[in-house]
Design a protein around this motif. Structure first.
Motif, short mmCIF file in Angstrom:
data_model
loop_
_atom_site.label_atom_id
_atom_site.label_comp_id
_atom_site.label_asym_id
_atom_site.label_seq_id
_atom_site.Cartn_x
_atom_site.Cartn_y
_atom_site.Cartn_z
N THR A 109 24.06 -28.16 23.41
CA THR A 109 24.57 -27.40 24.55
C THR A 109 24.99 -26.01 24.11
OG1 THR A 109 25.49 -29.54 25.28
CG2 THR A 109 26.03 -27.59 26.59
N ALA A 120 20.34 -29.37 27.96
CA ALA A 120 20.88 -28.17 27.33
C ALA A 120 20.10 -26.93 27.73
CB ALA A 120 20.90 -28.33 25.81
N PHE A 147 34.39 -30.40 23.10
CA PHE A 147 33.45 -29.31 23.30
C PHE A 147 34.09 -28.16 24.07
CE2 PHE A 147 30.14 -27.25 25.96
CZ PHE A 147 29.35 -26.73 24.95
N ARG A 202 18.96 -34.83 26.01
CA ARG A 202 19.91 -33.75 25.71
C ARG A 202 19.21 -32.41 25.50
NH1 ARG A 202 24.37 -36.16 26.32
NH2 ARG A 202 24.78 -38.25 25.51
N SER A 254 30.03 -36.07 27.15
CA SER A 254 28.84 -35.40 26.62
C SER A 254 28.05 -34.76 27.76
CB SER A 254 27.96 -36.39 25.86
OG SER A 254 28.68 -37.07 24.88
N THR A 255 27.89 -35.50 28.85
CA THR A 255 27.18 -34.98 30.01
C THR A 255 27.96 -33.84 30.66
OG1 THR A 255 26.15 -37.12 30.41
CG2 THR A 255 26.25 -35.60 32.27
N ASP A 272 33.92 -36.07 22.64
CA ASP A 272 33.08 -34.95 23.04
C ASP A 272 33.76 -34.03 24.05
OD1 ASP A 272 31.12 -35.63 21.31
OD2 ASP A 272 29.60 -36.13 22.80
N ASP A 281 26.65 -34.65 19.72
CA ASP A 281 25.85 -34.76 20.94
C ASP A 281 25.95 -33.51 21.81
OD1 ASP A 281 24.67 -37.17 20.43
OD2 ASP A 281 25.96 -38.35 21.74
N THR A 282 26.94 -32.66 21.52
CA THR A 282 27.10 -31.44 22.31
C THR A 282 26.64 -30.18 21.56
OG1 THR A 282 29.39 -31.04 21.58
CG2 THR A 282 29.08 -32.45 23.51
N SER A 286 29.51 -31.64 29.23
CA SER A 286 29.35 -30.41 28.45
C SER A 286 28.37 -29.46 29.12
CB SER A 286 28.88 -30.73 27.02
OG SER A 286 27.51 -31.10 26.97
N TYR A 287 27.38 -29.99 29.85
CA TYR A 287 26.37 -29.12 30.46
C TYR A 287 26.95 -28.33 31.62
CZ TYR A 287 23.76 -32.38 27.64
OH TYR A 287 23.33 -33.16 26.60
#
Length: 431
Positions: A317, A389, A274, A385, A242-243, A271, A313-314, A245-246
Motif C-alpha cells: 500500500t 494497492a 499502518f 494486495r 490490512s484491507t 496492521d 501485508d501493508t 490500509s487501502y
C-alpha cells in the motif's frame, strides 16, 4: 497536484471483517467444546475456503447462506468438536495459506488420515517447516516434492513436548502449532529463535485465551501451552485492518477524510499501525476507542525509511503511493513478503517500473523514488494486495488498469465498488 484538507465530515468506509481473525476464530471454534457464534465474519474466497475445509473435517457450521433457517446471515455458528477431527478426508485449501498452515496441526491432534491440497499458487508456497515440526511432535506427515503441498497427516493424537520452530519464513507455522497445543495430551513448549510478523502471534494468543486456552510466553520467544482444550464462546469480528490500509491511503493521497468504525485503540490487529506510517508521510490520524480516521493534508511526505516487517501485508500500500511523495521512501524488513501469494517485492518493483517509476530493491527492501506514473496495465500475479494497492495509486494517476481485477475476491469481493463509492470523482481501474 494537491488537495485541500476537507471541512466536511469523514466518509464512513465499509470494510469487511478481518480475514486473520475470521480464520483463526473458525479453527478455535471448531476445536471448542460447544457452539460459538462469529459475528460479521469476512465472506471471501479465503474464508469460505477455510470454512469448507473445516466442514470437510467434520465440523458443522451454520450460515444463512447455506440454510435460511440458520438465522442472521452476518453470523456463522460453529458447532465445535471439542477435540481434533476423526476419520478420513482430503481437504481442498484453494488459495488459502492459513488453511494449509493451520489445519494440518489441528488434524494431527485427532485420529485419522487427512490430505491437504491446494491451487498451483498455494502449492508453490512452502510447508516444509510445519511438516518437520509435526514429525518432531510424533505425527506421521508426508509432503509433495520440495516440501510443498500436497501434505498428508496420519494422526493418532499428539503428546506435546518441547520444540524449536522455524518461523523465519512465516508466522503462520507457529500460529498453527500454538492453536493445536490445547488439544494435545500433554503440555507444549515452543521456542522461536526468529519470528516474523509478531503482531499476528499476539492476535493468536489473545484469541486462544478468549476461547479458554492457557498459553503463556514465559520468556521472549518461548511459548508454553497447557492441554486445557477450548470452550465455545461468541466473538464479533473486527473490520480487516490490512484491507482498511487501502482506504486510509486513498484518503491520504486524495486530500479527503475516511473513517473506519470498529478499528479502535483496542484492536487485535497489528496492521492498524499502518496509520502511523501514513502520519509520518503527512496524513492526520485520529484513533479513538470506536474508530480510526485518516485525513489527507494535501501532500505526501517522503524522505524516510521504515521497517514494515511486522506489518508486511501493508507494505505494498505504501510502496504503490510512494511515487506521489516529495522524496524517496525506503521500506525494509520485508524479505518474507517474497514468499506470499506472489514475490511481492518483485511484483511491486516490476509494476512501478512499468509505470515509469525509479525503484531500487534488495533481498528485504525497496526504495521508491518520486515520479509521475504513466499509463500501464498492472500485473496482479493473482495477488489481491497487488490489485488493491495499485488501485489506490489509480485514484491519482490516469491510465492504470489491472490485468486481474477480480482477484480482490480473496479478501474483499466488493473492493472496487467501495472505492468508487468513496472516491467517485477519481479514476478507478477496474478493467
Amino acid at each position: 497536484m494537491t488537495f485541500a484538507v476537507p471541512a466536511t465530515p469523514a466518509l464512513n468506509a465499509r470494510i469487511p471483517g478481518s480475514k486473520s481473525l475470521t480464520n483463526r476464530a473458525l479453527l478455535l471454534a471448531a476445536a471448542a467444546d460447544g457452539p460459538s457464534a462469529l459475528g460479521a465474519p469476512l465472506v471471501s474466497d479465503d474464508t469460505t475456503a477455510f470454512r469448507e475445509a473445516l466442514r470437510g473435517l467434520g465440523v458443522r457450521i451454520d450460515t444463512a447462506e447455506d440454510d435460511p433457517d440458520a438465522g442472521d446471515d452476518s453470523v456463522w455458528t460453529v458447532h465445535g468438536l471439542g477435540r481434533g477431527p476423526a476419520g478420513a478426508a482430503t481437504v481442498w485449501c484453494a488459495d488459502a495459506g492459513t488453511a494449509a498452515r493451520f489445519l494440518p496441526p489441528f488434524a494431527a491432534t485427532g485420529h485419522g488420515d487427512f490430505g491437504f491440497e491446494g491451487s498451483d499458487q498455494l502449492t508453490a508456497r512452502p510447508v516444509a517447516p510445519l511438516a518437520e515440526a509435526l514429525r518432531l511432535l510424533g505425527s506421521d506427515v508426508t509432503t509433495g516434492p520440495g516440501g510443498r503441498l500436497p501434505l498428508r497427516v496420519r494422526s493418532r493424537g499428539l503428546d506435546g513436548g518441547e520444540l524449536t520452530v522455524d518461523s523465519s519464513l512465516s508466522s503462520q507455522f507457529l500460529t498453527g502449532l500454538l492453536m493445536a497445543g490445547p488439544l494435545m495430551r500433554g503440555p507444549l513448549t515452543l521456542r522461536v529463535p526468529e519470528l516474523v510478523s509478531r503482531p499476528y502471534i499476539d492476535m493468536t494468543l489473545a484469541l486462544m485465551r478468549h476461547f479458554g486456552a492457557d498459553v503463556q510466553e514465559a520468556t521472549p520467544g518461548a511459548f508454553a501451552v497447557r492441554p486445557t482444550g477450548y470452550k465455545g464462546v461468541d466473538l464479533p469480528i473486527e473490520p480487516d485492518a490490512s484491507t482498511a490500509s487501502y482506504v486510509f491511503a486513498a484518503a491520504a493521497v486524495t486530500g479527503t477524510s475516511v473513517r473506519v468504525a470498529g478499528l479502535g485503540r483496542a484492536s487485535l490487529q497489528g496492521d492498524l499501525r499502518f496509520t502511523e506510517v501514513l502520519a509520518r508521510a503527512g496524513a492526520r490520524v485520529e484513533t479513538t476507542d470506536e474508530a480510526t480516521t485518516v485525513t489527507g493534508t494535501g501532500a505526501l511526505r517522503g524522505g524516510f525509511s521504515v521497517d514494515m516487517g511486522e506489518i508486511s501485508d501493508t507494505f505494498m500500500t505504501l510502496a504503490a503511493i510512494a511515487p506521489l511523495a516529495d522524496a524517496p521512501i525506503t521500506i525494509t524488513g520485508v524479505a518474507h513478503a517474497r514468499l506470499k501469494e506472489s514475490d511481492r517485492v518483485a511484483a511491486v518493483e516490476g509494476n512501478l517500473r512499468a509505470l515509469g517509476i525509479r525503484t531500487e530493491t534488495g533481498p528485504d527492501r525497496i526504495t521508491v523514488h518520486p515520479g509521475a506514473p504513466g499509463p500501464a496495465r498492472i500485473v496482479c500475479h493473482r495477488d489481491h494486495r497487488i490489485a488493491m494497492a495499485f488501485s489506490v495509486l489509480g485514484l491519482r494517476a490516469e491510465g492504470i488498469t489491472l490485468d486481474d481485477p477480480g482477484c480482490v475476491a480473496k479478501t474483499f469481493p466488493g473492493f472496487h465498488e467501495e472505492l468508487h463509492r468513496l472516491f467517485p470523482r477519481h479514476s478507478v481501474p477496474t478493467t
